[in-house]
Motif scaffolding. Structure first.
Motif, PDB file in Angstrom:
ATOM      1  N   THR A   1       0.834  -1.190   0.000  1.00  0.00           N
ATOM      2  CA  THR A   1       0.000   0.000   0.000  1.00  0.00           C
ATOM      3  C   THR A   1       0.875   1.248   0.000  1.00  0.00           C
ATOM      4  OG1 THR A   1      -0.106   0.227   2.384  1.00  0.00           O
ATOM      5  CG2 THR A   1      -1.758  -1.207   1.361  1.00  0.00           C
ATOM      6  N   ASP A   2       0.290   2.358  -0.304  1.00  0.00           N
ATOM      7  CA  ASP A   2       1.028   3.621  -0.289  1.00  0.00           C
ATOM      8  C   ASP A   2       1.522   3.946   1.114  1.00  0.00           C
ATOM      9  OD1 ASP A   2       0.508   3.892  -2.965  1.00  0.00           O
ATOM     10  OD2 ASP A   2      -1.176   5.251  -2.683  1.00  0.00           O
ATOM     11  N   LEU A   3       0.770   3.556   2.131  1.00  0.00           N
ATOM     12  CA  LEU A   3       1.183   3.847   3.507  1.00  0.00           C
ATOM     13  C   LEU A   3       2.473   3.137   3.878  1.00  0.00           C
ATOM     14  CD1 LEU A   3      -2.143   3.782   5.529  1.00  0.00           C
ATOM     15  CD2 LEU A   3      -0.685   5.735   5.058  1.00  0.00           C
ATOM     16  N   SER A   4       2.680   1.945   3.336  1.00  0.00           N
ATOM     17  CA  SER A   4       3.898   1.214   3.667  1.00  0.00           C
ATOM     18  C   SER A   4       5.134   1.963   3.187  1.00  0.00           C
ATOM     19  CB  SER A   4       3.856  -0.200   3.096  1.00  0.00           C
ATOM     20  OG  SER A   4       3.813  -0.154   1.678  1.00  0.00           O
ATOM     21  N   LEU A   5       5.006   2.753   2.130  1.00  0.00           N
ATOM     22  CA  LEU A   5       6.123   3.553   1.629  1.00  0.00           C
ATOM     23  C   LEU A   5       6.498   4.660   2.602  1.00  0.00           C
ATOM     24  CD1 LEU A   5       4.955   3.941  -2.075  1.00  0.00           C
ATOM     25  CD2 LEU A   5       6.662   2.333  -1.183  1.00  0.00           C
ATOM     26  N   LEU A   6       5.554   5.096   3.426  1.00  0.00           N
ATOM     27  CA  LEU A   6       5.774   6.200   4.353  1.00  0.00           C
ATOM     28  C   LEU A   6       6.173   5.751   5.756  1.00  0.00           C
ATOM     29  CD1 LEU A   6       2.639   8.310   3.401  1.00  0.00           C
ATOM     30  CD2 LEU A   6       4.992   8.627   2.600  1.00  0.00           C
ATOM     31  N   ARG A  13      -0.087   9.948   9.406  1.00  0.00           N
ATOM     32  CA  ARG A  13      -0.512   9.402   8.121  1.00  0.00           C
ATOM     33  C   ARG A  13      -2.039   9.445   8.085  1.00  0.00           C
ATOM     34  NH1 ARG A  13       3.707   7.034  10.078  1.00  0.00           N
ATOM     35  NH2 ARG A  13       2.691   5.313  11.076  1.00  0.00           N
ATOM     36  N   ARG A  30      -9.194   4.800  -4.281  1.00  0.00           N
ATOM     37  CA  ARG A  30      -8.658   3.844  -3.308  1.00  0.00           C
ATOM     38  C   ARG A  30      -9.437   3.987  -2.017  1.00  0.00           C
ATOM     39  NH1 ARG A  30      -2.644   5.793  -3.989  1.00  0.00           N
ATOM     40  NH2 ARG A  30      -3.841   7.699  -3.963  1.00  0.00           N
TER      41      ARG A  30
END
Length: 76
Positions: A1-6, A13, A30
């Protein structure tokens, strides 16, 4: 997910597009349930319609809190 990148960056978040289930014709590209967003690393959830358009907003919020608590317990 995009959150895992952050994850390694830290900080807040904020996750919009929170849905309690599948919504036909959703305007969000999404979406995630509160528990999915929490497990992915969300620190703040934008609930909006999920709560405001329900017949019983308090019951919806209580359900969301219980779902997140259960997700947190299963992560431990």
């Amino acid at each position: 997910t995009d959150l895992s990148l952050l994850h390694d960056i830290g900080g807040k978040r904020v996750v919009p597009g929170i849905r309690l289930g599948h919504v036909d014709g959703d305007d969000q590209r999404r979406t995630a349930t509160p528990a999915e967003a929490f497990c992915a690393g969300a620190t703040w959830l934008v609930l909006g319609r999920a709560v405001l358009q329900s017949e019983d907003p308090v019951a919806v919020l209580n359900s969301i809190v219980a779902d997140i608590a259960q997700a947190e317990m299963s992560r431990s």
